[in-house]
Design a protein around this motif. Structure first.
Motif, PDB file in Angstrom:
ATOM      1  N   ALA A  34       6.185   0.820 -22.502  1.00 22.32           N
ATOM      2  CA  ALA A  34       5.700  -0.365 -21.784  1.00 22.32           C
ATOM      3  C   ALA A  34       6.691  -1.508 -21.966  1.00 22.32           C
ATOM      4  N   GLY A  35       6.836  -2.326 -20.908  1.00 17.58           N
ATOM      5  CA  GLY A  35       7.835  -3.403 -21.005  1.00 17.58           C
ATOM      6  C   GLY A  35       7.315  -4.782 -20.684  1.00 17.58           C
ATOM      7  N   ILE A  36       6.038  -4.882 -20.279  1.00 16.77           N
ATOM      8  CA  ILE A  36       5.520  -6.236 -20.028  1.00 16.77           C
ATOM      9  C   ILE A  36       4.196  -6.459 -20.768  1.00 16.77           C
TER      10      ILE A  36
ATOM     11  N   PRO B  50       0.818  -1.224   0.000  1.00 15.80           N
ATOM     12  CA  PRO B  50       0.000   0.000   0.000  1.00 15.80           C
ATOM     13  C   PRO B  50       0.844   1.263   0.000  1.00 15.80           C
ATOM     14  N   GLU B  51       2.040   1.196   0.589  1.00 19.67           N
ATOM     15  CA  GLU B  51       2.879   2.398   0.675  1.00 19.67           C
ATOM     16  C   GLU B  51       3.348   2.856  -0.706  1.00 19.67           C
ATOM     17  N   ALA B  52       3.284   1.974  -1.695  1.00 15.98           N
ATOM     18  CA  ALA B  52       3.747   2.329  -3.047  1.00 15.98           C
ATOM     19  C   ALA B  52       2.658   2.056  -4.085  1.00 15.98           C
ATOM     20  N   LEU B  53       1.385   2.104  -3.655  1.00 18.33           N
ATOM     21  CA  LEU B  53       0.261   1.836  -4.560  1.00 18.33           C
ATOM     22  C   LEU B  53       0.476   0.538  -5.353  1.00 18.33           C
ATOM     23  N   ASN B  54       1.002  -0.454  -4.633  1.00 22.66           N
ATOM     24  CA  ASN B  54       1.234  -1.796  -5.211  1.00 22.66           C
ATOM     25  C   ASN B  54       2.185  -1.784  -6.408  1.00 22.66           C
ATOM     26  N   ALA B  55       3.110  -0.838  -6.423  1.00 23.00           N
ATOM     27  CA  ALA B  55       4.104  -0.836  -7.508  1.00 23.00           C
ATOM     28  C   ALA B  55       4.800  -2.188  -7.550  1.00 23.00           C
ATOM     29  N   LEU B  56       5.065  -2.626  -8.767  1.00 18.32           N
ATOM     30  CA  LEU B  56       5.584  -3.978  -8.972  1.00 18.32           C
ATOM     31  C   LEU B  56       7.105  -3.959  -8.848  1.00 18.32           C
TER      32      LEU B  56
ATOM     33  N   GLY C 211       0.705   1.433 -16.330  1.00 18.48           N
ATOM     34  CA  GLY C 211       1.961   0.832 -16.749  1.00 18.48           C
ATOM     35  C   GLY C 211       1.919  -0.669 -16.529  1.00 18.48           C
ATOM     36  N   GLY C 212       2.908  -1.177 -15.783  1.00 16.12           N
ATOM     37  CA  GLY C 212       2.952  -2.610 -15.500  1.00 16.12           C
ATOM     38  C   GLY C 212       1.701  -3.114 -14.810  1.00 16.12           C
ATOM     39  N   GLY C 213       0.968  -2.233 -14.115  1.00 15.19           N
ATOM     40  CA  GLY C 213      -0.279  -2.644 -13.462  1.00 15.19           C
ATOM     41  C   GLY C 213      -1.357  -2.948 -14.484  1.00 15.19           C
ATOM     42  N   CYS C 214      -1.456  -2.102 -15.503  1.00 13.59           N
ATOM     43  CA  CYS C 214      -2.402  -2.340 -16.595  1.00 13.59           C
ATOM     44  C   CYS C 214      -1.975  -3.607 -17.353  1.00 13.59           C
ATOM     45  N   GLU C 215      -0.664  -3.747 -17.523  1.00 12.97           N
ATOM     46  CA  GLU C 215      -0.148  -4.907 -18.258  1.00 12.97           C
ATOM     47  C   GLU C 215      -0.376  -6.204 -17.484  1.00 12.97           C
ATOM     48  N   LEU C 216      -0.237  -6.130 -16.165  1.00 11.16           N
ATOM     49  CA  LEU C 216      -0.500  -7.314 -15.338  1.00 11.16           C
ATOM     50  C   LEU C 216      -1.975  -7.702 -15.436  1.00 11.16           C
TER      51      LEU C 216
ATOM     52  N   ALA D  23      -2.446  -1.693  -9.316  1.00 13.49           N
ATOM     53  CA  ALA D  23      -0.989  -1.511  -9.247  1.00 13.49           C
ATOM     54  C   ALA D  23      -0.640  -0.288 -10.085  1.00 13.49           C
ATOM     55  N   ALA D  24       0.204   0.590  -9.515  1.00  5.96           N
ATOM     56  CA  ALA D  24       0.556   1.841 -10.214  1.00  5.96           C
ATOM     57  C   ALA D  24       1.779   1.671 -11.107  1.00  5.96           C
ATOM     58  N   GLY D  25       2.060   0.426 -11.502  1.00  7.06           N
ATOM     59  CA  GLY D  25       3.135   0.216 -12.470  1.00  7.06           C
ATOM     60  C   GLY D  25       4.353  -0.427 -11.868  1.00  7.06           C
ATOM     61  N   ALA D  26       5.363  -0.567 -12.714  1.00 11.67           N
ATOM     62  CA  ALA D  26       6.642  -1.082 -12.226  1.00 11.67           C
ATOM     63  C   ALA D  26       7.182  -0.093 -11.198  1.00 11.67           C
ATOM     64  N   ASP D  27       8.001  -0.595 -10.282  1.00 10.09           N
ATOM     65  CA  ASP D  27       8.498   0.260  -9.202  1.00 10.09           C
ATOM     66  C   ASP D  27       9.587   1.200  -9.736  1.00 10.09           C
ATOM     67  N   ILE D  28       9.211   2.467  -9.817  1.00  9.98           N
ATOM     68  CA  ILE D  28      10.106   3.456 -10.449  1.00  9.98           C
ATOM     69  C   ILE D  28      11.357   3.667  -9.587  1.00  9.98           C
ATOM     70  N   LYS D  29      11.173   3.636  -8.241  1.00  8.72           N
ATOM     71  CA  LYS D  29      12.354   3.829  -7.373  1.00  8.72           C
ATOM     72  C   LYS D  29      13.365   2.722  -7.608  1.00  8.72           C
ATOM     73  N   GLU D  30      12.851   1.507  -7.759  1.00  8.48           N
ATOM     74  CA  GLU D  30      13.756   0.362  -7.902  1.00  8.48           C
ATOM     75  C   GLU D  30      14.464   0.363  -9.250  1.00  8.48           C
TER      76      GLU D  30
ATOM     77  N   PRO E  30       1.451   5.089 -18.906  1.00  3.52           N
ATOM     78  CA  PRO E  30       2.126   6.394 -18.871  1.00  3.52           C
ATOM     79  C   PRO E  30       3.657   6.320 -18.905  1.00  3.52           C
ATOM     80  N   GLU E  31       4.198   5.179 -19.343  1.00  5.42           N
ATOM     81  CA  GLU E  31       5.666   5.021 -19.345  1.00  5.42           C
ATOM     82  C   GLU E  31       6.361   6.108 -20.154  1.00  5.42           C
ATOM     83  N   ILE E  32       5.649   6.616 -21.174  1.00  4.30           N
ATOM     84  CA  ILE E  32       6.241   7.634 -22.053  1.00  4.30           C
ATOM     85  C   ILE E  32       6.676   8.860 -21.240  1.00  4.30           C
TER      86      ILE E  32
ATOM     87  N   GLU F  27      -8.335  -0.682  -2.871  1.00  2.00           N
ATOM     88  CA  GLU F  27      -9.373   0.191  -3.412  1.00  2.00           C
ATOM     89  C   GLU F  27      -8.761   1.316  -4.236  1.00  2.00           C
ATOM     90  N   LYS F  28      -7.564   1.766  -3.823  1.00  2.00           N
ATOM     91  CA  LYS F  28      -6.949   2.915  -4.512  1.00  2.00           C
ATOM     92  C   LYS F  28      -6.152   2.491  -5.748  1.00  2.00           C
ATOM     93  N   ALA F  29      -5.536   1.308  -5.670  1.00  3.71           N
ATOM     94  CA  ALA F  29      -4.705   0.907  -6.807  1.00  3.71           C
ATOM     95  C   ALA F  29      -4.651  -0.598  -6.963  1.00  3.71           C
TER      96      ALA F  29
HETATM   97  N1  CAA Z   1       6.746   3.104  -8.474  1.00  2.00           N
HETATM   98  C1  CAA Z   1       7.176   3.415  -7.237  1.00  2.00           C
HETATM   99  N2  CAA Z   1       6.464   4.108  -6.330  1.00  2.00           N
HETATM  100  C2  CAA Z   1       5.247   4.536  -6.723  1.00  2.00           C
HETATM  101  C3  CAA Z   1       4.721   4.262  -7.992  1.00  2.00           C
HETATM  102  C4  CAA Z   1       5.536   3.515  -8.886  1.00  2.00           C
HETATM  103  N3  CAA Z   1       5.104   3.151 -10.130  1.00  2.00           N
HETATM  104  N4  CAA Z   1       3.494   4.818  -8.096  1.00  2.00           N
HETATM  105  C5  CAA Z   1       3.254   5.427  -6.906  1.00  2.00           C
HETATM  106  N5  CAA Z   1       4.317   5.246  -6.085  1.00  2.00           N
HETATM  107  C6  CAA Z   1       4.477   5.752  -4.717  1.00  2.00           C
HETATM  108  C7  CAA Z   1       4.750   7.230  -4.705  1.00  2.00           C
HETATM  109  O1  CAA Z   1       6.114   7.499  -4.941  1.00  2.00           O
HETATM  110  C8  CAA Z   1       4.305   7.600  -3.303  1.00  2.00           C
HETATM  111  O2  CAA Z   1       5.313   7.219  -2.403  1.00  2.00           O
HETATM  112  P1  CAA Z   1       5.862   8.288  -1.298  1.00  2.00           P
HETATM  113  O3  CAA Z   1       4.656   8.544  -0.426  1.00  2.00           O
HETATM  114  O4  CAA Z   1       6.948   7.543  -0.622  1.00  2.00           O
HETATM  115  O5  CAA Z   1       6.280   9.501  -2.068  1.00  2.00           O
HETATM  116  C9  CAA Z   1       3.113   6.662  -3.059  1.00  2.00           C
HETATM  117  O6  CAA Z   1       3.255   5.590  -4.002  1.00  2.00           O
HETATM  118  C10 CAA Z   1       1.767   7.323  -3.307  1.00  2.00           C
HETATM  119  O7  CAA Z   1       1.786   7.883  -4.622  1.00  2.00           O
HETATM  120  P2  CAA Z   1       1.399   9.407  -4.940  1.00  2.00           P
HETATM  121  O8  CAA Z   1       1.722  10.280  -3.793  1.00  2.00           O
HETATM  122  O9  CAA Z   1       2.014   9.767  -6.260  1.00  2.00           O
HETATM  123  O10 CAA Z   1      -0.188   9.234  -5.070  1.00  2.00           O
HETATM  124  P3  CAA Z   1      -1.186  10.156  -5.919  1.00  2.00           P
HETATM  125  O11 CAA Z   1      -2.550   9.716  -5.513  1.00  2.00           O
HETATM  126  O12 CAA Z   1      -0.818  11.583  -5.834  1.00  2.00           O
HETATM  127  O13 CAA Z   1      -0.934   9.718  -7.465  1.00  2.00           O
HETATM  128  C11 CAA Z   1      -0.591   8.143  -9.268  1.00  2.00           C
HETATM  129  C12 CAA Z   1      -1.239   8.410  -7.880  1.00  2.00           C
HETATM  130  C13 CAA Z   1      -1.253   8.985 -10.346  1.00  2.00           C
HETATM  131  C14 CAA Z   1      -0.837   6.658  -9.590  1.00  2.00           C
HETATM  132  C15 CAA Z   1       0.911   8.448  -9.190  1.00  2.00           C
HETATM  133  O14 CAA Z   1       1.456   7.789  -8.064  1.00  2.00           O
HETATM  134  C16 CAA Z   1       1.684   8.005 -10.407  1.00  2.00           C
HETATM  135  O15 CAA Z   1       1.640   8.663 -11.427  1.00  2.00           O
HETATM  136  N6  CAA Z   1       2.433   6.871 -10.293  1.00  2.00           N
HETATM  137  C17 CAA Z   1       3.300   6.406 -11.335  1.00  2.00           C
HETATM  138  C18 CAA Z   1       2.512   5.764 -12.487  1.00  2.00           C
HETATM  139  C19 CAA Z   1       3.452   5.305 -13.571  1.00  2.00           C
HETATM  140  O16 CAA Z   1       4.171   6.091 -14.171  1.00  2.00           O
HETATM  141  N7  CAA Z   1       3.476   3.980 -13.861  1.00  2.00           N
HETATM  142  C20 CAA Z   1       4.321   3.401 -14.858  1.00  2.00           C
HETATM  143  C21 CAA Z   1       5.569   2.865 -14.247  1.00  2.00           C
HETATM  144  S1  CAA Z   1       6.770   2.284 -15.449  1.00  2.00           S
HETATM  145  C22 CAA Z   1       6.233   0.753 -15.914  1.00  2.00           C
HETATM  146  O17 CAA Z   1       5.244   0.253 -15.431  1.00  2.00           O
HETATM  147  C23 CAA Z   1       7.097   0.053 -16.918  1.00  2.00           C
HETATM  148  C24 CAA Z   1       6.497  -1.201 -17.485  1.00  2.00           C
HETATM  149  O18 CAA Z   1       5.698  -1.176 -18.372  1.00  2.00           O
HETATM  150  C25 CAA Z   1       6.918  -2.469 -16.992  1.00  2.00           C
END
Ligand code: CAA
Length: 258
Positions: A139-141, A22-28, A108-113, A62-69, A131-133, A58-60
Motif C-alpha cells: 500500500a502506498g497511500i 467506469p471503464e477502469a472501475l474508478n482506478a485512481l 488498494g488506493g480505493g480502500c485507502e481513499l 475505486a479499484a485502486g491506483a491505476d495499474i496501467k499508468e 491487494p497490492e501484495i 455501484e460496482k466500484a
Molecule cells: N488499475 C487499472 N485498471 C483497472 C484497475 C486498476 N487498479 N482495476 C480494474 N481495472 C480495469 C481492468 O483492467 C478492466 O479494464 P479492461 O476492460 O480494459 O481490461 C476494467 O477495469 C474492469 O476490470 P475487470 O475486468 O478486472 O473486472 P472484474 O469484475 O473481473 O474484477 C476486480 C474486478 C477484482 C476489482 C479487478 O479488476 C482487480 O483485481 N483490480 C485490481 C485491484 C488492485 O490490485 N488494486 C490495487 C492497485 S495498487 C494500489 O492501489 C497501490 C496503492 O496503494 C496506492
C-alpha cells in the motif's frame, strides 16, 4: 475548469463528488487524483459547502491506483514526483467533513481513499482490500497505517499479506466502516448524514474533526488537553450561546458559524 474524471454537484450545502472512470472501475490515475484534490480544495474554500460526500459507482468505489499508468514507473519517477504525496496531502488537509459512501470494490488506493475520509458508510455490496501484495508492492497511500489503526494489527496484517477482501459485514464488525446499509439506500443514507452535519455549527464541526484526528497523532494527555482547549474556545462563539439557549427554550438552534 470542467472535470473529466469526477462529477461534482453542490446541492443544499453538500458537495457530492463522484469518481467517474467506469471503464477502469474508478482506478485512481493522476488525472483523477489531481481533479479530486482540486474539487476538495474548492469545496473546502466554498462558504456554501458544509459537508462533502465522496462516492464511486455501484460496482466500484475505486479499484485502486491505476495499474496501467504505474506499471512502467521507475523508482526515480516515483520518488522525484513524490508519487501520490501532493494530492493525498490536499485531501488530508481538508477541514470540512468528508463522508465516503462506498459500494462495490474499495481496493488498494480505493480502500485507502475511503479511509482518508472522516467516516465510511458502506453498502452491503462493499468489498475492502489491500491487494497490492499481488502486484509485488505494498500500500502506498496510507493502508498499512490507517487500516492498522482502524481494525488492529492482526486483521490489517492478514489483509496486506494475503490480499484477501473483507465484506461489508466484516468491515462494520471490525470498525472500518461506521455502518452498512442496503445498496439501494446508500446515497440517501450518506446524503442524510451529510445533511444532518450541515445543520450544525461549522465551528463545532471543524473542532470535533480536528480533535478526533489529533488522537491519531499525539499522546492521550496531549489529545485530552487539545480537546479541552477547543471545547473552551467554543464558548467564545455565538453558536455556543445559541445552541444552549435553544435547548433551554425547547426550540431548534439556528447556527450562524459565528
Ligand atoms: N488499475 C487499472 N485498471 C483497472 C484497475 C486498476 N487498479 N482495476 C480494474 N481495472 C480495469 C481492468 O483492467 C478492466 O479494464 P479492461 O476492460 O480494459 O481490461 C476494467 O477495469 C474492469 O476490470 P475487470 O475486468 O478486472 O473486472 P472484474 O469484475 O473481473 O474484477 C476486480 C474486478 C477484482 C476489482 C479487478 O479488476 C482487480 O483485481 N483490480 C485490481 C485491484 C488492485 O490490485 N488494486 C490495487 C492497485 S495498487 C494500489 O492501489 C497501490 C496503492 O496503494 C496506492
Amino acid at each position: 475548469m470542467a472535470f473529466k474524471t469526477i462529477i461534482v454537484e453542490i446541492d443544499d450545502h453538500v458537495a457530492l463528488i463522484k469518481l467517474n472512470r467506469p471503464e477502469a472501475l474508478n482506478a485512481l490515475n493522476q488525472a483523477l487524483l489531481d481533479e479530486l484534490a482540486r474539487a476538495i480544495t474548492e469545496a473546502d474554500r466554498n462558504e456554501k459547502v458544509r459537508c462533502i460526500v465522496l462516492t464511486g459507482s455501484e460496482k466500484a468505489f475505486a479499484a485502486g491506483a491505476d495499474i496501467k499508468e504505474m506499471a512502467e514507473k521507475t523508482f526515480v519517477d516515483a520518488f522525484s514526483s513524490d508519487f501520490f504525496g501532493p494530492q493525498t496531502e490536499v485531501i488530508e488537509r481538508c477541514r470540512k467533513p468528508i463522508i465516503a459512501a462506498v459500494a462495490g470494490y474499495a481496493l488498494g488506493g480505493g480502500c485507502e481513499l475511503a479511509m482518508m475520509c472522516d467516516f465510511i458508510i458502506a453498502a452491503d455490496t462493499a468489498k475492502f482490500g489491500q491487494p497490492e501484495i499481488n502486484l509485488g508492492v505494498i500500500a502506498g497511500i496510507g493502508g498499512t497505517q490507517r487500516l492498522t489503526r482502524l481494525v488492529g494489527k492482526s486483521k490489517s496484517m492478514e489483509m496486506h499479506l494475503t490480499g484477501r477482501f473483507m465484506d461489508a459485514e466484516e468491515a462494520e464488525r471490525s470498525g472500518l466502516v461506521s455502518r452498512v446499509v442496503p445498496a439501494k439506500k446508500l446515497m440517501d443514507e450518506a446524503m442524510a448524514a451529510a445533511q444532518k452535519i450541515t445543520e450544525k455549527s461549522m465551528l463545532a464541526t471543524m473542532s470535533a474533526k480536528e480533535a478526533i484526528n489529533r488522537s491519531y497523532e499525539t499522546t492521550l494527555s496531549e489529545g485530552l488537553l487539545h480537546e479541552r482547549r477547543l471545547f473552551h474556545a467554543l464558548f467564545a462563539t455565538e453558536d455556543q450561546k445559541e445552541g444552549m439557549s435553544a435547548f433551554l427554550e425547547k426550540r431548534e438552534a439556528q447556527f450562524r458559524d459565528k
